[in-house]
Design a protein around this motif. Structure first.
Motif, short mmCIF file in Angstrom:
data_model
loop_
_atom_site.label_atom_id
_atom_site.label_comp_id
_atom_site.label_asym_id
_atom_site.label_seq_id
_atom_site.Cartn_x
_atom_site.Cartn_y
_atom_site.Cartn_z
N GLU A 1 0.82 -1.21 0.00
CA GLU A 1 0.00 0.00 0.00
C GLU A 1 0.85 1.26 0.00
O GLU A 1 0.33 2.36 0.19
CB GLU A 1 -0.94 0.00 1.21
CG GLU A 1 -1.93 -1.15 1.19
CD GLU A 1 -2.91 -1.08 2.34
OE1 GLU A 1 -2.93 -0.05 3.04
OE2 GLU A 1 -3.66 -2.04 2.54
N MET B 1 0.19 -7.07 4.31
CA MET B 1 0.75 -6.17 3.30
C MET B 1 2.00 -6.72 2.65
O MET B 1 2.86 -5.97 2.20
CB MET B 1 1.06 -4.80 3.92
CG MET B 1 -0.15 -4.04 4.43
SD MET B 1 0.29 -2.38 4.99
CE MET B 1 -1.29 -1.80 5.61
N ALA C 1 -6.86 6.09 2.44
CA ALA C 1 -6.05 5.07 3.12
C ALA C 1 -6.13 5.17 4.63
O ALA C 1 -5.71 4.26 5.33
CB ALA C 1 -4.61 5.16 2.67
N GLY D 1 -8.74 -0.09 0.64
CA GLY D 1 -8.46 0.73 -0.52
C GLY D 1 -9.20 2.04 -0.48
O GLY D 1 -9.52 2.58 0.55
#
Length: 909
Positions: free
Chosen positions: A393, A456, A847, A863
């Motif tokens: 991300e 992540m 975010a 998202g």
């Protein structure tokens, strides 16, 4: 019969061997274990170099002391033959019964004992000798004597040690002889006739007195250099009076003592103490007047009325030398014209900064980690560190904590086998973004659980933590007892250690050695140790690096990093000195510091790697010359590790505290303290405390790239408004660049204490916080973050709620202020909307917003979710308040319904 005698002889031989071996273990077990331990790390050179130097110094000092003391003791013993003790003050001791040989034994024994004490002082000065012998040059000279700075940092301290120790040695031996002669009647003081003694006694005393006076003259010569460390003047270092009065007096004392020593030596040939006594009285008078009365008078009647004019050259010396010693002269100063001009457009351009504003307070989140992620009683989180990671991300600032083995175990499981053979290591880590909040005010974990799982793409492949920040006890690994890795359901997952860490313990003598060292007979008696077993000790990172490099300083806590699936620790190491001429001392301890070394320790293998990151540091150059194979260059550091190097907080705080005074380079401004700064105060836990620097992931003015940096606002002395802010970069290639952004002095820029006061004065916020504080919970306001965004500041402070009886801080609100307005909302995004109005279609805070799933116990960042605006925003606030009220009341059904309504609202097009 002969065979029997031979058998007894062999038995005595082996008993003797065992006794000798036992004595060696008892006497030298510490050294043997240290040698084995350093050898397992590949640093035997450290052991042999340090121990060899210690014994060299011990032997040399002992030899010098014996060569001086034993002849004197021999002479005293010979004199005792001609002394009539019965007619002396020592008559009651019946010393006549001692023979000459016994007197010699007594005096020699005293001489050897005193020599050993003298030599042991040098045994402890091995580091000072290192710097003396392998000294380096700074290519900079002091402003008074014109000597290279290296002379003061490397050579002078050990030279002073030699002078002081020899002076003390000679003084006490001479004093002992004088007392012995006086009490034995060999020496007497007679009014008009002076000193009455045999010639041999006078000659003996005069020789020793001459040596002492010679050493005293040398001491006054060295005292000149110590003026550059004088802390009692207008500035640290030599001032006007020191240079123009004290320094000439010291030269006079050098000459007087030298002359006195010559007079003392002359007594060996001419027995006349008159001139020696007159010279001694004159020298004492010069010392009292020249070093006490005269400097005081000159300072009071000549310097103080004209202090600025006379002290200006010395102020300049102090300012320039201090700035050099702390690297303040390399700080880049810039103007920062702070204005209240933040707009949505500017916020859009700094989305990545806003998404990394730290909301979680490390002092509080550690409790959350312990409650939610320790999982078993034998694990514990000890501290939380901050770092940054490239994730799926984006580039994000993270909070990280290692799941280490607890120092305390459940009572029923606290057996020797469990503590030392089975529960040998911690397992994994937790990681959470600094700015993301779950539905119940909990952190959102990027890495969590056992075995560690990642949300992540930050996978942990080798999760075992055999070397950590705590757990000082030893562990024996790769034994017949399998080691607990982690629990899984009702079962446990076990493993046997296959790393390189530890010292072999599969032989009888090694088990005996460690059983003695750790006072634990179980090591010798256990049957679980097998071939290939290893003992791991000194497992704490701080102790590990300190024992490997005892010549470096370690102030900061180590912090854990995740590198290519492996867990490692980084420890900052410093080279320091209190001997930099004219440099102001920090807390009276040091006046030169460099963070010259980064130490990387593998959490699984325990390997220790030293990386030299400041090869311009002359002190580090000394140790690189002594231990050429120990330090690796920065170019050898893997890029994956280099990406986690941080500018250390300890160094930053020291530089900041010194810079608060020494940013003033004009002597007059410095003398008047016209622009003195200080670290600001902030409110925490209802008390005013000094604000600590904090790490941010942000863009500096005029820079397009995110930088991981340490930052702190600065305020004028005894004022609360902000005058500047200081930052130090951590990302390469700009690592180590320190900048100060000076704010306009003609208008008010709010400082932390003033922002805290505005929050306290906001009636709506104060009412809400007071309401929470009265309902079986406690409110704590976390760190106040002052974040520069282009030419403006945004102030952010999280609000935590801790329910009574449940020590899990929940992040319930975020207070944000820009300019005159203060708002408090559930999230940073909502707070910004409350400040700046309805946001544009570009959703810059996607975010940082939390999307609520149907399961009210979970929260995930999904998202770019649709964020409520306008009427939706008001409906969202209403639903959120109702959900929180239901949560406080324990109405889980209503809470779930409200969460579902919020989810539906946020998923609307």
């Amino acid at each position: 019969m002969n065979k029997l005698l031979q058998g007894k002889g062999k038995s005595r031989f082996w008993i003797g061997i065992i006794l000798v071996f036992g004595f060696l273990i008892a006497a030298f077990s510490d050294w043997i274990i240290e040698w084995l331990w350093l050898g397992s790390l590949g640093y035997e050179q450290v052991f042999w170099t340090i121990k060899g130097t210690q014994f060299l110094l011990l032997g040399g000092a002992l030899l010098v002391a014996l060569l001086y003391i034993l002849p004197n003791m021999h002479f005293l013993a010979n004199q005792s033959k001609t002394i009539n003790f019965s007619q002396s003050p020592l008559g009651q001791l019946n010393l006549e019964q001692f023979t000459h040989k016994q007197f010699k034994t007594i005096f020699y024994s005293f001489g050897v004992l005193f020599s050993l004490f003298f030599a042991f002082a040098y045994y402890m000065r091995w580091d000072s000798y290192f710097r003396f012998h392998w000294n380096e040059t700074f290519d900079k000279v002091d402003p008074i004597f014109g000597l290279d700075i290296g002379f003061y940092l490397f050579r002078l301290p050990f030279i002073e040690t030699i002078q002081n120790s020899l002076s003390i040695l000679v003084f006490f031996v001479t004093l002992l002889m004088l007392v012995f002669y006086l009490y034995s009647g060999s020496l007497s003081l007679q009014g008009s006739s002076g000193i009455s003694a045999r010639d041999s006694v006078k000659k003996h005393l005069s020789l020793n007195l001459g040596v002492w006076l010679l050493l005293l003259s040398w001491g006054y010569y060295l005292e000149r250099y110590k003026l550059l460390y004088n802390p009692n003047g207008t500035v640290f270092g030599a001032g006007y009076t020191d240079v123009h009065v004290v320094l000439p007096v010291l030269w006079i004392m050098v000459i007087f003592c030298l002359v006195l020593s010559v007079l003392a030596f002359m007594q060996y040939f001419i027995s006349n103490f008159r001139w020696l006594i007159i010279g001694g009285v004159a020298t004492a008078a010069v010392g009292i007047i020249g070093q006490g009365l005269l400097p005081t008078a000159i300072q009071k009647f000549q310097v103080e009325p004209n202090e600025l004019q006379l002290e200006t050259p010395f102020l300049e010396h102090n300012i320039s030398q201090t700035r050099e010693a702390y690297k303040l002269n390399r700080i880049n100063e810039r103007e920062y014209n702070a204005r209240d001009t933040l707009t949505w457009e500017k916020l859009e351009n700094n989305t990545s900064t806003l998404q990394n504003i730290r909301l979680w307070d490390p002092r509080l989140v550690i409790q959350t980690y312990r409650q939610l992620q320790e999982i078993r009683l034998y694990y514990q989180f000890y501290n939380v560190s901050l770092d940054r990671y490239q994730t799926e991300e984006g580039y994000m600032q993270m909070m990280v904590s290692a799941r280490e083995l607890s120092e305390e175990m459940p009572e029923q499981a606290d057996t020797w086998v469990n503590r030392h053979l089975q529960f040998t290591h911690g397992y994994g880590m937790v990681m959470s973004p600094v700015a993301q909040i779950g539905t119940q005010g909990d952190p959102i974990f990027t890495i969590k659980d056992l075995p560690p799982v990642s949300e992540m793409g930050l996978n942990v492949d080798q999760a075992g933590i055999y070397y950590g920040d705590h757990d000082p006890s030893y562990k024996i690994v790769n034994t017949d007892i399998e080691e607990l890795d982690y629990p899984r359901g009702d079962q446990n997952v076990y493993n046997n250690y296959d790393g390189n860490g530890g010292v072999s313990i599969d032989g009888f003598f090694s088990k005996l050695l460690f059983a003695w060292e750790f006072s634990d007979i179980n090591i010798l008696l256990t049957d679980y140790i097998r071939e290939g077993s290893k003992i791991q000790f000194w497992r704490s990172i701080r102790e590990r690096v300190r024992r490997t490099a005892p010549f470096l300083q370690f102030q900061d806590d180590p912090y854990m990093i995740l590198v290519n699936g492996d867990l490692k620790w980084i420890q900052d190491a410093y080279t320091t000195s209190p001997h930099y001429p004219y440099s102001e001392r920090y807390n009276g301890q040091l006046n030169y510091i460099r963070n010259s070394v980064k130490v990387v320790v593998d959490a699984y293998d325990g390997t220790v790697d030293f990386y030299a990151i400041d090869e311009e540091d002359p002190i580090l150059d000394v140790y690189m010359d002594i231990f050429p194979d120990m330090f690796k260059s920065l170019n050898e550091m893997p890029e994956a590790i280099k990406a986690h190097i941080k500018y250390p907080q300890t160094l930053f705080e020291i530089q900041m505290d010194i810079y608060n005074t020494y940013h003033m380079t004009n002597p007059q401004v410095f003398y008047n303290n016209e622009d003195l700064w200080e670290r600001p105060n902030e409110k925490y836990g209802g008390q005013q405390i000094k604000m600590e620097p904090y790490y941010v992931l942000s863009k500096l003015p005029g820079d397009d790239n995110l930088q991981y940096m340490l930052i702190s606002p600065l305020t004028p002395n005894n004022r609360d408004n902000m005058i500047a802010w200081m930052t130090a970069k951590s990302d390469f290639p700009q690592y180590g660049e320190v900048e100060v952004f000076k704010l306009p002095k003609e208008r008010l820029i709010l400082g932390p204490a003033q922002i805290e006061a505005r929050i306290d004065q906001d009636t709506e916020i104060s009412r809400q916080l007071a309401l929470w504080d009265q309902r079986g919970s406690r409110v704590i306001r976390g760190n106040l973050m002052i974040i520069p965004i282009e030419d403006s500041f945004i102030y952010v402070e999280p609000v935590f709620l801790i329910a009574e009886g449940v020590d899990i801080p929940q992040l319930q609100r975020v207070i944000v202020t820009v300019g005159e307005k203060v708002v408090m909302e559930p999230t940073l995004g909502l707070a910004l909307e409350s400040l700046f109005g309805q946001r544009p279609e570009e959703r810059i805070m996607a975010a940082t917003e939390t999307v609520i799933s149907q399961d009210s116990s979970q929260a995930q960042v999904q998202g770019p979710a649709q964020t409520p605006t306008g009427p939706q925003l008001e409906e969202f606030k209403t639903l959120w308040s109702e959900a929180q009220r239901a949560l406080r009341d324990g109405n889980w059904q209503l809470f779930g319904e409200k969460m579902k309504e919020i989810e539906d609202l946020m998923n609307e097009e």
